[in-house]
Scaffold this motif. Structure first.
Motif, short mmCIF file in Angstrom:
data_model
loop_
_atom_site.label_atom_id
_atom_site.label_comp_id
_atom_site.label_asym_id
_atom_site.label_seq_id
_atom_site.Cartn_x
_atom_site.Cartn_y
_atom_site.Cartn_z
N ASN A 76 49.36 25.64 70.52
CA ASN A 76 47.98 25.59 70.06
C ASN A 76 47.70 24.28 69.34
O ASN A 76 46.65 23.65 69.53
CB ASN A 76 47.70 26.78 69.14
CG ASN A 76 46.34 26.68 68.49
OD1 ASN A 76 45.34 26.58 69.17
ND2 ASN A 76 46.31 26.68 67.17
N SER A 77 48.67 23.82 68.52
CA SER A 77 48.50 22.56 67.81
C SER A 77 48.45 21.38 68.78
O SER A 77 47.67 20.46 68.60
CB SER A 77 49.65 22.33 66.83
OG SER A 77 49.47 23.12 65.70
N VAL A 78 49.32 21.43 69.79
CA VAL A 78 49.32 20.36 70.78
C VAL A 78 47.96 20.32 71.47
O VAL A 78 47.34 19.26 71.62
CB VAL A 78 50.45 20.56 71.81
CG1 VAL A 78 50.34 19.56 72.95
CG2 VAL A 78 51.81 20.45 71.14
N GLY A 253 42.85 27.83 63.12
CA GLY A 253 43.38 27.82 64.48
C GLY A 253 42.88 26.69 65.36
O GLY A 253 43.67 25.88 65.84
N PRO A 254 41.56 26.60 65.61
CA PRO A 254 41.07 25.62 66.57
C PRO A 254 41.30 24.17 66.15
O PRO A 254 41.31 23.28 67.00
CB PRO A 254 39.57 25.91 66.65
CG PRO A 254 39.27 26.97 65.67
CD PRO A 254 40.51 27.49 65.08
N ILE A 255 41.44 23.91 64.84
CA ILE A 255 41.62 22.52 64.41
C ILE A 255 42.97 22.31 63.75
O ILE A 255 43.17 21.39 62.98
CB ILE A 255 40.48 22.05 63.48
CG1 ILE A 255 40.30 23.01 62.31
CG2 ILE A 255 39.19 21.89 64.25
CD1 ILE A 255 39.32 22.51 61.27
N THR A 259 49.53 17.15 62.89
CA THR A 259 49.81 16.65 61.54
C THR A 259 49.59 17.74 60.51
O THR A 259 50.37 17.89 59.57
CB THR A 259 48.91 15.45 61.20
OG1 THR A 259 47.57 15.79 61.50
CG2 THR A 259 49.31 14.23 61.97
N LEU A 260 48.53 18.51 60.68
CA LEU A 260 48.23 19.61 59.75
C LEU A 260 49.33 20.66 59.83
O LEU A 260 49.77 21.19 58.80
CB LEU A 260 46.88 20.22 60.11
CG LEU A 260 46.23 21.15 59.10
CD1 LEU A 260 46.01 20.44 57.79
CD2 LEU A 260 44.90 21.68 59.63
N ALA A 277 61.31 18.53 63.41
CA ALA A 277 61.31 18.56 64.87
C ALA A 277 59.90 18.26 65.39
O ALA A 277 59.72 17.49 66.34
CB ALA A 277 61.78 19.92 65.37
N MET A 278 58.89 18.83 64.72
CA MET A 278 57.51 18.54 65.12
C MET A 278 57.18 17.06 64.93
O MET A 278 56.52 16.45 65.76
CB MET A 278 56.57 19.37 64.26
CG MET A 278 55.96 20.55 64.97
SD MET A 278 54.72 21.30 63.95
CE MET A 278 55.62 22.63 63.24
#
Lengths: 304, 284
Positions: A76-78, A253-255, A259-260, A277-278
């Motif tokens: 989702n972050s990607v 979620g959507p944003i 980095t966040l 790892a991220m």
């Protein structure tokens, strides 16, 4: 350097020493504050490490990476990051190129337009996010303007509540803040194109549109590539706007950009290994784009 | 170029102006909104339609902005922190970047190209990727929640080194050689010849460094724990996120926090813009 004999003399050796003295502080600095941390980030990413726990971190190899690639939260972050980056940088690129070409085509008030477009870049990103937070208020300017343009009085567009709209809202903030910056880069790119090119085209009877596509655009291509990669890299690192919006109650979620997510995983939830790892994945993505820039700019050398 | 102007040309021209002006409204209106809203009571700010001209000056906004919602007057202290951090980083960046750029541009020593490439390579490392190890190091050496912790990781940056090197490569060697023949010490050459003659590049670099720190949110968020050590972006985030914050006071905070940057911009706009134009001259 003036040409000297290739035999290293006493003076040359002395000068070489001075050269080292001048660069030594920076070498020390970059070793401690760039190379060590990136090495450390990679090393830590192989461990299950909690910031608060006192016991020795367990070596788990690539398990953090495997976990992330199987985690819907990470994907989702990607997605959020790439939606934001593409949705911001494409309009940014097109609009700034258009505005720069327009400004160069007029003779009056050039300076005024540049300054006006650049003015949002002067204030900090936190301040811009705060301003837009109020504009996106249900009774704020955002709804008033959109409703005035679309002739839809009384509609609330849910700028900060709807999951699609909140993405759009972050893009608007970024677009607004950086448009002037890129306009100026394009203007200096355009100013570098020799006048004689245009004069030759004029003599051949080329018109405005044809001149733009046949002359301006190809000659500007290196700048276009540079600006694309730069703004793409900039967008991938976005943090302030998303952070301030979520802190003020927007859905995360959507944003939830990478980095966040790194910040929340590492600093709020203390999962240092997973956050590292991220970080390494983000670093690899950015490295790829930088490599792409080098490759494209090498093959695109322009000769006037 | 202007042999005969037709009505078509005139139409295109006015269309161009229309688009340009539309974008001016888009970029400037939010700033005007910030300024006017900072003078209004909250009930006037979220009102339809928005009144662009405040009826009167609502002073309590600025009082609340400075006193904070908790009335502890952290704003002046936080502004001061930002000024201290941004100025210190600017000074060290200029100094170190100029030294390094000079060393790389005007001296021949073994490994020079390697050092230059390595420094350039750090530009590819995003701060976000190294912030956690950096945070751990900073905590280990006891710099968390201090000016040192806020300043040290940003003392110099690769872009600054690059900028100074590119500038100094074009610096005439004759001046340096002449000074050497006169027996001037290498340090003196740097201080009294190289440094003063790099003023325009230094000005551009200073502005870049200063605004990067004035804008820095992520790092202070990690290393600062106490209200007293907060910088201005942290103050704004806290103020904005507090549920009972007054909208007018929020814009007053935003305006006050932007004043130093606006002063810099109007005084030194050419160097501001120079900072972004640097990129376009970076061909190949």
């Amino acid at each position: 350097m003036t040409k000297k004999k290739n035999r290293p003399g006493r003076i040359d050796r002395k000068l070489a020493r001075w050269g080292l003295i001048f660069v030594a502080p920076s070498i020390a600095f970059f070793s401690v504050f760039s190379f060590y941390p990136i090495g450390m980030a990679f090393y830590t990413s192989l461990f299950k490490k909690n910031l608060l726990s006192l016991k020795r971190p367990d070596f788990i190899g690539l398990k953090n990476y495997i976990y992330l690639f199987g985690s819907s939260d990470f994907w989702n972050s990607v997605e959020a990051t790439f939606v934001f980056a593409l949705g911001t940088f494409l309009p940014l690129l097109i609009a700034s190129l258009m505005l720069a070409a327009f400004i160069m085509s007029i003779s009056k008030a050039r300076r005024f337009f540049q300054m006006a477009y650049y003015s949002p870049a002067v204030i900090s990103s936190v301040v811009s996010a705060a301003i837009w937070l109020l504009i996106f208020d249900p009774r704020g300017l955002g709804n008033q303007w959109v409703n005035a343009i679309l002739q839809t009085p009384g509609i609330d567009n849910r700028w900060l509540a709807d999951s699609t709209m909140v993405r759009l809202s972050t893009m608007i903030v970024y677009f607004w803040k950086y448009i002037g910056y890129f306009v100026i880069i394009f203007i200096s790119g355009l100013a570098n194109i020799p006048r004689s090119m245009y004069e030759a085209a004029e003599i051949d009877g080329a018109t405005g549109w044809a001149v733009f596509w046949k002359i301006t655009f190809p000659l500007l291509k290196p700048t276009v590539v540079l600006v694309s990669i730069m703004s793409m890299l900039q967008c991938l690192k976005t943090f302030s706007t998303q952070y301030l919006f979520t802190q003020s109650g927007a859905p995360q979620g959507p944003i939830n950009v990478i980095t966040l997510n790194i910040y929340n995983t590492g600093i709020r939830d203390f999962r240092i290994g997973r956050a590292s790892a991220m970080s390494i994945i983000l670093f690899s993505i950015m490295l790829f784009f930088t490599w792409l820039q080098f490759r494209t700019s090498k093959s695109d050398e322009v000769n006037y | 170029m202007n042999s005969h102007i037709t009505t078509g040309d005139r139409l295109v021209k006015s269309l161009i102006y229309a688009v340009l002006i539309l974008f001016v409204i888009f970029t400037v209106a939010p700033l005007v909104f910030m300024i006017t809203a900072s003078m209004m009571p909250a009930k006037d700010i979220v009102k339809m339609p928005y009144r662009w001209i405040p009826e009167s000056f609502h002073w309590p906004n600025f009082y609340k902005a400075i006193a904070g919602n908790d009335g502890r007057f952290m704003f002046p202290r936080n502004i001061l922190n930002s000024l201290i951090v941004a100025s210190s980083v600017t000074v060290t960046t200029v100094l170190l970047a100029c030294m390094t750029g000079y060393g790389l541009a005007k001296f021949r020593f073994r490994g020079r190209t390697f050092v230059f490439m390595m420094i350039m390579a750090t530009m590819m490392i995003p701060f976000e990727a190294i912030m956690i190890p950096l945070y751990l190091v900073t905590t280990k050496i006891g710099l968390q929640n201090s000016y040192g912790g806020l300043i040290v990781p940003f003392m110099v940056n690769a872009f600054g080194v690059f900028m100074m090197r590119q500038y100094l490569v074009t610096f005439p060697d004759e001046f340096i050689e002449a000074a050497r023949i006169d027996g001037m010490h290498e340090m003196r050459i740097f201080w009294s010849i190289i440094f003063p003659n790099s003023a325009p590049t230094i000005a551009t670099l200073s502005i870049l460094a200063f605004r990067a720190q004035w804008d820095n949110l992520l790092w202070p968020l990690l290393v600062v724990q106490s209200e007293k050590m907060k910088t201005i972006p942290l103050y704004i985030v806290k103020f904005t996120a507090e549920k009972h914050s007054d909208e007018g006071a929020m814009m007053a905070v935003a305006l006050l926090a932007s004043i130093p940057m606006f002063i810099l911009f109007f005084a030194l706009s050419e160097y501001f813009i120079g900072g972004s134009a640097v990129f376009s001259s970076r061909k190949g």
